[in-house]
Design a protein around this motif. Structure first.
Motif, PDB file in Angstrom:
ATOM      1  N   PRO A 180       0.836  -1.210   0.000  1.00  0.00           N
ATOM      2  CA  PRO A 180       0.000   0.000   0.000  1.00  0.00           C
ATOM      3  C   PRO A 180       0.866   1.254   0.000  1.00  0.00           C
ATOM      4  O   PRO A 180       1.874   1.325   0.700  1.00  0.00           O
ATOM      5  CB  PRO A 180      -0.799  -0.120   1.294  1.00  0.00           C
ATOM      6  CG  PRO A 180      -0.755  -1.565   1.656  1.00  0.00           C
ATOM      7  CD  PRO A 180       0.572  -2.068   1.169  1.00  0.00           C
ATOM      8  N   THR A 183      -1.027   3.691   4.282  1.00  0.00           N
ATOM      9  CA  THR A 183      -1.652   2.713   5.175  1.00  0.00           C
ATOM     10  C   THR A 183      -2.489   3.353   6.261  1.00  0.00           C
ATOM     11  O   THR A 183      -3.437   2.755   6.756  1.00  0.00           O
ATOM     12  CB  THR A 183      -0.574   1.838   5.848  1.00  0.00           C
ATOM     13  OG1 THR A 183       0.346   2.681   6.560  1.00  0.00           O
ATOM     14  CG2 THR A 183       0.201   1.033   4.806  1.00  0.00           C
ATOM     15  N   SER A 184      -2.151   4.583   6.637  1.00  0.00           N
ATOM     16  CA  SER A 184      -2.877   5.232   7.731  1.00  0.00           C
ATOM     17  C   SER A 184      -2.522   6.717   7.777  1.00  0.00           C
ATOM     18  O   SER A 184      -1.452   7.129   7.306  1.00  0.00           O
ATOM     19  CB  SER A 184      -2.505   4.580   9.071  1.00  0.00           C
ATOM     20  OG  SER A 184      -3.019   5.320  10.157  1.00  0.00           O
ATOM     21  N   ASP A 197     -10.674  13.087   2.782  1.00  0.00           N
ATOM     22  CA  ASP A 197     -11.750  12.267   3.326  1.00  0.00           C
ATOM     23  C   ASP A 197     -12.625  11.709   2.215  1.00  0.00           C
ATOM     24  O   ASP A 197     -13.018  10.543   2.241  1.00  0.00           O
ATOM     25  CB  ASP A 197     -12.585  13.099   4.299  1.00  0.00           C
ATOM     26  CG  ASP A 197     -13.483  12.240   5.175  1.00  0.00           C
ATOM     27  OD1 ASP A 197     -13.085  11.105   5.505  1.00  0.00           O
ATOM     28  OD2 ASP A 197     -14.594  12.705   5.523  1.00  0.00           O
ATOM     29  N   ASN A 199     -11.800  11.030  -0.783  1.00  0.00           N
ATOM     30  CA  ASN A 199     -11.085  10.080  -1.648  1.00  0.00           C
ATOM     31  C   ASN A 199     -10.327   9.022  -0.860  1.00  0.00           C
ATOM     32  O   ASN A 199      -9.465   8.332  -1.416  1.00  0.00           O
ATOM     33  CB  ASN A 199     -10.112  10.849  -2.544  1.00  0.00           C
ATOM     34  CG  ASN A 199     -10.809  11.728  -3.554  1.00  0.00           C
ATOM     35  OD1 ASN A 199     -11.268  11.254  -4.572  1.00  0.00           O
ATOM     36  ND2 ASN A 199     -10.900  13.013  -3.253  1.00  0.00           N
ATOM     37  N   ARG A 200     -10.640   8.881   0.407  1.00  0.00           N
ATOM     38  CA  ARG A 200      -9.834   8.006   1.267  1.00  0.00           C
ATOM     39  C   ARG A 200      -9.772   6.568   0.761  1.00  0.00           C
ATOM     40  O   ARG A 200      -8.713   5.953   0.779  1.00  0.00           O
ATOM     41  CB  ARG A 200     -10.353   8.049   2.709  1.00  0.00           C
ATOM     42  CG  ARG A 200     -11.688   7.347   2.913  1.00  0.00           C
ATOM     43  CD  ARG A 200     -11.941   7.074   4.393  1.00  0.00           C
ATOM     44  NE  ARG A 200     -12.443   8.273   5.071  1.00  0.00           N
ATOM     45  CZ  ARG A 200     -12.697   8.316   6.367  1.00  0.00           C
ATOM     46  NH1 ARG A 200     -12.465   7.258   7.109  1.00  0.00           N
ATOM     47  NH2 ARG A 200     -13.185   9.398   6.911  1.00  0.00           N
ATOM     48  N   ASP A 201     -10.901   6.013   0.311  1.00  0.00           N
ATOM     49  CA  ASP A 201     -10.891   4.613  -0.124  1.00  0.00           C
ATOM     50  C   ASP A 201      -9.980   4.415  -1.331  1.00  0.00           C
ATOM     51  O   ASP A 201      -9.221   3.436  -1.397  1.00  0.00           O
ATOM     52  CB  ASP A 201     -12.314   4.147  -0.451  1.00  0.00           C
ATOM     53  CG  ASP A 201     -13.190   4.030   0.790  1.00  0.00           C
ATOM     54  OD1 ASP A 201     -12.616   3.968   1.907  1.00  0.00           O
ATOM     55  OD2 ASP A 201     -14.422   4.016   0.647  1.00  0.00           O
ATOM     56  N   ALA A 202     -10.069   5.335  -2.288  1.00  0.00           N
ATOM     57  CA  ALA A 202      -9.217   5.228  -3.474  1.00  0.00           C
ATOM     58  C   ALA A 202      -7.747   5.417  -3.109  1.00  0.00           C
ATOM     59  O   ALA A 202      -6.872   4.743  -3.664  1.00  0.00           O
ATOM     60  CB  ALA A 202      -9.638   6.267  -4.515  1.00  0.00           C
ATOM     61  N   PHE A 204      -6.312   4.709  -0.169  1.00  0.00           N
ATOM     62  CA  PHE A 204      -5.854   3.519   0.552  1.00  0.00           C
ATOM     63  C   PHE A 204      -5.694   2.316  -0.383  1.00  0.00           C
ATOM     64  O   PHE A 204      -4.970   1.373  -0.061  1.00  0.00           O
ATOM     65  CB  PHE A 204      -6.809   3.172   1.688  1.00  0.00           C
ATOM     66  CG  PHE A 204      -6.676   4.057   2.896  1.00  0.00           C
ATOM     67  CD1 PHE A 204      -5.428   4.380   3.395  1.00  0.00           C
ATOM     68  CD2 PHE A 204      -7.794   4.564   3.533  1.00  0.00           C
ATOM     69  CE1 PHE A 204      -5.299   5.198   4.516  1.00  0.00           C
ATOM     70  CE2 PHE A 204      -7.672   5.374   4.649  1.00  0.00           C
ATOM     71  CZ  PHE A 204      -6.425   5.698   5.140  1.00  0.00           C
ATOM     72  N   ALA A 205      -6.389   2.347  -1.538  1.00  0.00           N
ATOM     73  CA  ALA A 205      -6.300   1.236  -2.489  1.00  0.00           C
ATOM     74  C   ALA A 205      -5.047   1.316  -3.359  1.00  0.00           C
ATOM     75  O   ALA A 205      -4.700   0.348  -4.036  1.00  0.00           O
ATOM     76  CB  ALA A 205      -7.539   1.200  -3.380  1.00  0.00           C
TER      77      ALA A 205
END
Length: 235
Positions: A180, A183-184, A197, A199-202, A204-205
């Motif tokens: 990744p 990671t955090s 916030d 776009n966080r999922d994209a 983290f992917a």
């Protein structure tokens, strides 16, 4: 006496003589780098792989750095061959070369991790520089613009590929290149950063290789625009 020690070392632990030359040593180094991705390569370890005393290799390489240079030079040659094998225009060939650079560094991470700090200074390295200049010139660049584009593309590819190889050396369990990118964000309160916030999922992917590919695309888009601008200025 030193010569006798070298001859004895090249015979290995048995009576069968082991013929050493730079190519065979580099072959062994690459095999170890692939098979033991988390280990730092040493003369002693490579000597064990070849069945010879480590001192025998000093007849071919003055130190570990010289041996690493030769191996990195081999990787440069392979990445050039990968680019040259792709049909099509400059962009397809350059992209293939840059992706091959990262893939080779990740296949041989103990070498790749040093690719940004050790200069191979050999025919493979010269071929890589010539290849980059050739495809960038084909894109329409020349003079200072050509050299600056070479610096940007080469610097990005080597530094990023070496960084990904270093992650493998650290012992990550993910497939090479799939680590990744983020990671955090720790204790940060994400709603305070609305675009992050949203776009966080994209984010983290994203993997390291995703970021590398995006960087390549951005650089090549820039080269393409510059090439078009030069062509229009010459009309």
């Amino acid at each position: 006496m030193a010569s006798e020690a070298g001859e004895a070392g090249a015979r290995g632990s048995g009576s069968r003589r082991v013929r050493l030359d730079p190519e065979r040593i580099v072959d062994a180094l690459l095999e170890l780098a692939r098979r033991e991705p988390h280990e730092r390569l040493t003369f002693k370890r490579i000597g064990e792989e070849l069945g010879v005393d480590a001192t025998a290799m000093y007849r071919h390489f003055r130190n570990r750095e010289a041996m690493t240079q030769a191996a990195l030079d081999r990787l440069n040659r392979l990445s050039v061959e990968a680019g040259q094998a792709v049909p099509g225009g400059w962009r397809a060939r350059l992209e293939a070369h840059l992706l091959a650079t990262a893939e080779l560094y990740l296949t041989y991470p103990a070498l790749g991790a040093e690719g940004a700090v050790i200069d191979p200074a050999g025919p493979g390295d010269a071929a890589a520089v010539e290849f980059l200049l050739e495809v960038l010139h084909e894109a329409g660049l020349e003079g200072g613009a050509l050299v600056r584009a070479y610096a940007a593309v080469s610097g990005f590819a080597l530094s990023f590929s070496a960084a990904m190889a270093h992650e493998v050396m650290r012992g990550g369990e993910e497939e090479a290149g799939s680590e990744p990118w983020i990671t955090s964000f720790g204790s940060a309160h994400l709603p305070d950063y609305p675009l992050l916030d949203a776009n966080r999922d994209a984010l983290f992917a994203l993997s390291g290789m995703d970021v590398y590919r995006a960087g390549i695309a951005a650089l090549l888009d820039s080269v393409e625009r510059q090439g078009i601008e030069h062509a229009e200025a010459d009309r």
